[in-house]
Design a protein around this motif. Structure first.
Motif, PDB file in Angstrom:
ATOM      1  N   ILE A   1     137.313  84.574 126.211  1.00  0.00           N
ATOM      2  CA  ILE A   1     138.022  84.930 127.441  1.00  0.00           C
ATOM      3  C   ILE A   1     138.583  86.339 127.318  1.00  0.00           C
ATOM      4  CG2 ILE A   1     140.053  84.374 128.840  1.00  0.00           C
ATOM      5  CD1 ILE A   1     139.394  81.427 128.363  1.00  0.00           C
ATOM      6  N   GLN A   2     139.023  86.719 126.123  1.00  0.00           N
ATOM      7  CA  GLN A   2     139.536  88.079 125.908  1.00  0.00           C
ATOM      8  C   GLN A   2     138.437  89.129 126.079  1.00  0.00           C
ATOM      9  OE1 GLN A   2     142.726  89.385 125.038  1.00  0.00           O
ATOM     10  NE2 GLN A   2     143.355  87.405 125.847  1.00  0.00           N
ATOM     11  N   GLU A   3     137.187  88.784 125.762  1.00  0.00           N
ATOM     12  CA  GLU A   3     136.079  89.723 125.970  1.00  0.00           C
ATOM     13  C   GLU A   3     135.884  90.019 127.448  1.00  0.00           C
ATOM     14  OE1 GLU A   3     132.461  88.290 124.270  1.00  0.00           O
ATOM     15  OE2 GLU A   3     133.347  88.092 122.272  1.00  0.00           O
TER      16      GLU A   3
ATOM     17  N   ALA B   1     143.669  78.806 125.771  1.00  0.00           N
ATOM     18  CA  ALA B   1     142.607  79.450 126.549  1.00  0.00           C
ATOM     19  C   ALA B   1     142.910  80.918 126.810  1.00  0.00           C
ATOM     20  CB  ALA B   1     142.402  78.711 127.863  1.00  0.00           C
ATOM     21  N   SER B   2     144.158  81.257 127.007  1.00  0.00           N
ATOM     22  CA  SER B   2     144.491  82.643 127.341  1.00  0.00           C
ATOM     23  C   SER B   2     144.259  83.609 126.188  1.00  0.00           C
ATOM     24  CB  SER B   2     145.932  82.743 127.829  1.00  0.00           C
ATOM     25  OG  SER B   2     146.826  82.485 126.776  1.00  0.00           O
TER      26      SER B   2
ATOM     27  N   MET C   1     150.242  72.944 128.985  1.00  0.00           N
ATOM     28  CA  MET C   1     150.545  74.338 128.717  1.00  0.00           C
ATOM     29  C   MET C   1     149.939  74.787 127.398  1.00  0.00           C
ATOM     30  SD  MET C   1     151.786  75.323 131.444  1.00  0.00           S
ATOM     31  CE  MET C   1     151.524  76.942 130.857  1.00  0.00           C
ATOM     32  N   VAL C   2     149.749  73.842 126.477  1.00  0.00           N
ATOM     33  CA  VAL C   2     149.088  74.199 125.222  1.00  0.00           C
ATOM     34  C   VAL C   2     147.654  74.626 125.506  1.00  0.00           C
ATOM     35  CG1 VAL C   2     148.277  73.271 123.013  1.00  0.00           C
ATOM     36  CG2 VAL C   2     150.572  72.727 123.811  1.00  0.00           C
ATOM     37  N   ALA C   3     146.964  73.898 126.373  1.00  0.00           N
ATOM     38  CA  ALA C   3     145.583  74.250 126.709  1.00  0.00           C
ATOM     39  C   ALA C   3     145.513  75.616 127.383  1.00  0.00           C
ATOM     40  CB  ALA C   3     144.979  73.184 127.614  1.00  0.00           C
ATOM     41  N   VAL C   4     146.431  75.900 128.270  1.00  0.00           N
ATOM     42  CA  VAL C   4     146.460  77.199 128.954  1.00  0.00           C
ATOM     43  C   VAL C   4     146.759  78.312 127.959  1.00  0.00           C
ATOM     44  CG1 VAL C   4     147.745  78.550 130.645  1.00  0.00           C
ATOM     45  CG2 VAL C   4     147.032  76.246 131.215  1.00  0.00           C
ATOM     46  N   SER C   5     147.679  78.077 127.038  1.00  0.00           N
ATOM     47  CA  SER C   5     148.022  79.098 126.041  1.00  0.00           C
ATOM     48  C   SER C   5     146.856  79.379 125.111  1.00  0.00           C
ATOM     49  CB  SER C   5     149.239  78.653 125.233  1.00  0.00           C
ATOM     50  OG  SER C   5     150.350  78.502 126.062  1.00  0.00           O
TER      51      SER C   5
END
Length: 179
Positions: A13-15, A7-8, A1-5
């Protein structure tokens, strides 16, 4: 979940997808916590440090109701949304307005519903298997199938969400529908 958080909220990814963020990662995390807690309560031998004991059946009851709620909501959404997933836009020549036309696929809808019915049968029987005991009496015995199905689903949920975050970076020539 740390990796997903991580990455999010990654700037690259935000661009591409400005709608990704910690809220979505937290919801995936909460669902994964439920899945793992539910898997621990399903342990037939009690070797996984089961949180349910004979004196604390309220936790098992809560997990059962949460499981039913998640199952009915997700299966209902999946079954009804898969049948009408093809949306076509056409322009009306007289009024110059866009009309949305939904093509309904009955065979795919019924296939999804059959899979949902199979899954519900497995959930209702607690993934057990019938065993003949004393005479003609059948008893449903528990096994490790629900434990591993739920653990693997928590992994798959995280990996699938992570893929939806990084796929636009890897497959740049595809349109993912982000605005």
């Amino acid at each position: 979940m740390v990796a997903v958080s991580v990455a999010s909220v990654n700037p690259k990814i935000q661009e591409i997808n400005s709608r990704s963020g910690l809220l979505q990662a937290a919801m995936i995390g909460a669902y994964n916590v439920y899945l793992v807690a539910s898997a621990v309560t399903e342990d037939p031998d009690g070797k996984c440090g089961s949180i349910t004991t004979s004196s604390d059946e309220s936790v098992a009851t809560l997990m059962t109701y949460l499981g039913l709620l998640f199952t009915f909501l997700s299966l209902g959404y999946a079954a009804f949304s898969t049948g009408s997933s093809d949306v076509f836009h056409k322009q009306d020549s007289e009024s110059n307005a866009d009309e949305v036309e939904i093509e309904y696929n009955f065979s795919f809808f019924h296939f999804a519903f059959v899979l949902a019915a199979f899954y519900m049968a497995a959930v209702i029987t607690d993934w057990g298997y019938p065993t003949l005991v004393e005479g003609n009496t059948f008893v449903i015995k528990n096994n490790y199938a629900p434990v591993w199905v739920k653990i693997c689903m928590s992994w798959l949920t995280s990996l699938l969400y992570l893929w939806t975050l990084v796929a636009p970076l890897i497959l740049k020539d595809r349109d993912f529908g982000y605005i």
